[in-house]
Every structure is written in C-alpha cells, then in structure tokens.
Design an enzyme around this catalytic site. Sequence first.
Site, PDB file in Angstrom:
ATOM      1  N   LYS A  97       0.895  -1.213   0.115  1.00 55.64           N
ATOM      2  CA  LYS A  97      -0.028  -0.076  -0.187  1.00 55.64           C
ATOM      3  C   LYS A  97       0.842   1.225   0.027  1.00 55.64           C
ATOM      4  O   LYS A  97       1.547   1.501   1.051  1.00 55.64           O
ATOM      5  CB  LYS A  97      -0.965   0.052   1.197  1.00 55.64           C
ATOM      6  CG  LYS A  97      -1.562   1.407   1.373  1.00 55.64           C
ATOM      7  CD  LYS A  97      -2.466   1.414   2.661  1.00 55.64           C
ATOM      8  CE  LYS A  97      -2.839   2.864   3.243  1.00 55.64           C
ATOM      9  NZ  LYS A  97      -3.738   2.987   4.308  1.00 55.64           N
ATOM     10  N   GLY A 158      -7.713   8.449  10.112  1.00 57.10           N
ATOM     11  CA  GLY A 158      -7.846   8.633  11.454  1.00 57.10           C
ATOM     12  C   GLY A 158      -8.970   9.374  12.160  1.00 57.10           C
ATOM     13  O   GLY A 158      -9.181   9.488  13.344  1.00 57.10           O
ATOM     14  N   ALA A 184      -9.578   4.817   4.536  1.00 55.86           N
ATOM     15  CA  ALA A 184      -9.553   6.078   5.645  1.00 55.86           C
ATOM     16  C   ALA A 184     -10.722   6.765   5.811  1.00 55.86           C
ATOM     17  O   ALA A 184     -11.320   7.118   4.930  1.00 55.86           O
ATOM     18  CB  ALA A 184      -8.295   6.880   5.311  1.00 55.86           C
ATOM     19  N   GLY A 185     -11.076   7.229   6.792  1.00 60.65           N
ATOM     20  CA  GLY A 185     -12.287   8.239   7.321  1.00 60.65           C
ATOM     21  C   GLY A 185     -13.366   7.208   7.734  1.00 60.65           C
ATOM     22  O   GLY A 185     -14.311   8.020   8.413  1.00 60.65           O
TER      23      GLY A 185
END
EC number: 2.8.1.10
Lengths: 255, 373
Positions: A97, A158, A184-185
């Site tokens: 990643k 985060g 993410a999120g």
Amino acid sequence: MHDPLLIGGTALTSRLFIGTGKYSRNTLIPEVVARSGSEVITVALRRVDPDGGEENIISHIPGHMTLLPNTSGARTAEEAVRIARLARAAGLGNWVKIEVINDQKYLLPDNLETIRATEILAAEGFVVLPYMSPDLSAALRLKAAGAAAVMPLGAPIGTNRGLRTKELVRIIIEEVDLPIIVDAGIGRPSEAAEAMEMGAAAVLLNTAIATARDPLVMAEAFRDAVAAGRKAYMAGLGPVEEVAAASSPLTGFLG
Amino acid sequence: MSFYETLTRLEEYPYEQLWKEYTAGDVRRALGKNRLDEHDLLALLSPAAAPLLEEMAQAAQRLTRTHFGHSMQLFTPMYLADFCVNHCTYCSFSSIYDFPRKKLSLEEVRREAETIAATGLRHILILTGESRRDNPVSYIKDCVGVLREFFASVSIEINPLSTDEYRELLQAGVDGLTLYQEVYHQDTYRELHVKGPKRNYRNRLDAPERGCQAGFRSVNIGALLGMHDWRQEAFQSAMHARYLQDRYPECEISLSTPRFRPYLGEFNPESDVSDRSLVQIILAYRLFLPRSGITLSTREPATLRDHLIHLGITKMSAGVSTEVGGHTNEGGTPQFEISDSRSVQEITAMLYTNGLQPVFKDWDILTDPVPLA
C-alpha cells in the site's frame, strides 16, 4: 453468492481490509481478524521489528492473511519505493500500500508522488494499492502506472468522519476500471455499507475498530455492514423517488 | 522569515493583564472548536482554565486516542560526551564545574548500544554538551554509523548546527532533532546563559527551523519549565511549534514539557511549576496541536508519569541514565537527576496495565550508511 474480489491474482472472499495500529495490545489482532472475517491486513513497515520477539507485530498476524505492508512515513516517491523494497526483502510479500504523505496536519496523501512510486513498484512486480486523495485524473494515471486497485480516502485518515468525499469517490468508481477500495475516514458500519452500496470493491479501516470501546464486537459489526452493502450493490438498489409514487398511475387506462 | 519575528510580536502582549481577562466561557469556547487560534491557547493556559482541567483532560484524551491510538512510543537518551564550553546556570555539564569529562569511544558507543538494544528499545536520542573541539559533527556522524546497526531511529539533542551540518547528519542516518530553547523570555535567557556560544539566542531559536529545512522527519522543541512565567513560556513554545508545523507540514513537530530538576549547582528557578500547572500545559498543547507528539521525560516521578500517560503524552523515555556511558558503567556525572528510574521492562508492564501498547519501533533508517570519517 459467489462474488470474489480479484486483486493481483488473489481471490478474496472478504471485502473488509483491516489495520494493525492503535490497538492497546497486539494480542487483540488475531481476535479482530477472526471476528472481522478479513483476509487482508495492512501493517506499517516502520512498526515491523523482526528482532522484536513478542513485540513484533507480524508474530500476531495469522498465517492465512494476505499482508499489505504500507509505506507509512514516506514523504517522497523515493522513500516509498525504498520502504516497499525493504518490506519485500523482510519477507512481507509483494503487495504494497503506497502511502506518501507530506502533510502532518491532515495526513492527506500526495497524489503526484504516489503516481511516481506506483509506476516504479508496479514495474518491479509489486501488487500496488495506492492510497490517494479522490481525484479522477490521478486515479486514471494510477491505473496507467500499473496499480492493482485504487484506494481513495473517505475523510482524512484516523478521523472517523465518514464518507465525506462521496461524490468524488462515486465518479472514480464509475470511471476507473479497477477495484476501488475506500481507505481512511470510515467511522461507522453504516458508512462502510454506504461505500459498498455505491460499488466500492472493498473498504480498508483501522481506527474505527481499534479505538472502539469493544474492538471485537465492532469488528463483527463492520464485517456484517460490508457484506450487507455488497449484497445490496449486487442486488441492484431500487430507484430513489423524491415523492411517493402514485399507486394509480395516470397512464393506467392505456392498459 | 523566522519565528523571531512572530515572537517579537508575541512579546508585546500584556501577559499579566491577559491572564486576568480570560473567562471560563473563553475556555469552553476553545474546547468546542476544531482548530484553535492563539487566543484559545491563551485561554487554555490562563487561570480561568484551572477549574476546567477535567473537561480539558477528557477532550485531550479523546483527541490523543483518535490520532495516536492506544499506544506510547518508547525511547531512551544516550549521553555521548559531557565536554561543554558553555556556562549555563542550571546545568551540571556547565564549563565552571570541575569534574573529569568523558567522551565515549566508538567501541564504548557500541557497548552502550548493545546494552540498550537488549532491552528492546529501537529508538535512541543521543546527547552531547557543546564543544566543537571535543565533540565535532564528524564525531557525531561516526557514532551514528555505529548506532544505526542497533536502532531503527536515531535522534540528536546537541548544540545548534547549520542547515548543511544537519543535512550531513541526516544523510548519516539521523532522522530526528530535539532542541529546547530552554527559555523564550530573552532577558531571562541572557541571565541563565552566562558564557559560551549558547548565549546566542537567535542561533538557538532558529535551529529547529534549520532542522526542518534540512529535512529531518521529526523536530521536537520545548521550554525548560520553571525558568520564567510558565504560562508565557508554554504559550510561546506552542506558538513556535505551530509556526514550524504550518511552514514545514512534511515534518512531525512535537513538544516536550521538561520541568527544572536539581543538578550539581544551587540555582533555584524563578517560577515553580506545580503538577497541576504541568497538566494544564500538556492539555493546552494537545488541544492546540491535536496531531503533534508530546514527549514526557524521566524528570517527572513515576507516579505522576503513570497519570500523565492518559492526558496527551505520546512519547516517553524509559531505562534512563543522564550520564555519559551510564548504561554500561557507573560513576559519571549526571546532567540532572532523574525521578523515574524504572527499567524498560517495568515501563512496558505499567503501560500494558494502563491499556496502552508500548511502541518500540516506529521507523526505519532509509539512508545508506556513510563510511567512517
């Protein structure tokens, strides 16, 4: 329903990718793996310590998982490439990643450097999953550079703020012929389901599980939400109407 | 542009009056905001915030867990040399003290490194006094060459250097810079730094920015609390951190909260910083800079540290000696007295008991080794 997700020649049953950071103890990881049903787990190479014994995070990851080492800490394409090579040399496989972040306040990825790193690593035979800010042209360039999937963010990493970039991610899903993984999120299972209903191929999340009061139950909740969202997508959602549909249509008399 | 220009503006503030003007309402407003400005920071550091510490603590803990998770980075300092040409009124390494000075040979550095690495630690902070004759940059580079065999991250806490010298050290494998201004109040700075190159306030103030420009991955700053009015010092430290974070977003800016500790001499600090005040400072830092690291040293006693880990701290030292060669020998002169002498193993156990995971390794040195000078 046979609906595998194919990435880099691997057929995955679960469409929930999980992480390894932020847990209060590494011994939670195998339990979260089991309860989430996940088959792909991302780990920051910077946290991997082959000499760390019990503290080495890798020793807590069940052997059947596909490891997705990430280049956390990289600020340039060169650093990301270097970290990816170190990861492969450390025996963590050939998935990577790419995470290139130049901004410590919002931790937003640098798409330009990410594209450069993708090009280099894909040419070296890595299965490259780049983490990116949702931008269509960047996503197309990532595909051209050899990415195996594209991972746009739903909100700054985060933050648990949810699918704030929905419109941009939707366009990427429609236009880019690769698995699109929302990374993410995502803070709630309902948001994971929403991403899957839209046609995301998978979601990657960590904070929402790791910082939950009960990470194990939350892992289950996300497993179910992702599966439900995927099913809904496959079933084809019914059209959404602004007003109630008349039960006696005006043209009913035409038969 | 330098932080000095910002500081010049901040020095004009009528602090005595400001501290009286902020109200509980200002503090609560700051608590409700996503991005705090300098007035919010002043409110959080003002006496009006004292009765609201619990509310601040709840918010600070939430932010810390969201951004950093349930984890605590561990590191330890390693003193390489205590030769020093400066006379600072609060430090045992001051040139006026007559004790046998020491500088580790590379073989001794290796032995210290082996001992420390055996505890599991992978992050090291190396320190020296200031003496370009006895501990030049070339010596630090040679030490880093040895240390990178044992550690995944090497940071420096040494005298201010030029941008080019910082680049040299970065190339050698150093990834972090720690440099405390000690005291931001300029008159006090001049009183405390009696002799030597450290008297140059501007050179020290601008050094963290030079470190950012050189490309260090992390830069850690702070004021030695107790040298001047703590509210003002904490305010200016946090403003310095924000200045750097705004201009160098690629660098992780963190803050330390060192409190003055007993040392060889008899200097007594002007402003006593109580535990309560220390907590207020840590919470204000966390709320003002939600993503910044906050480092806690063994200057603080064990029982206090065990409480502070829940309030915003992200990095702490363990298994500490402040003597040159202190991990393998006895008998050096400590730079200051530590208050928490627990081993790495003990700190690890304490963190797990408190629901926190110790992080031993969080980096990999990415540069190629450079040949010894």
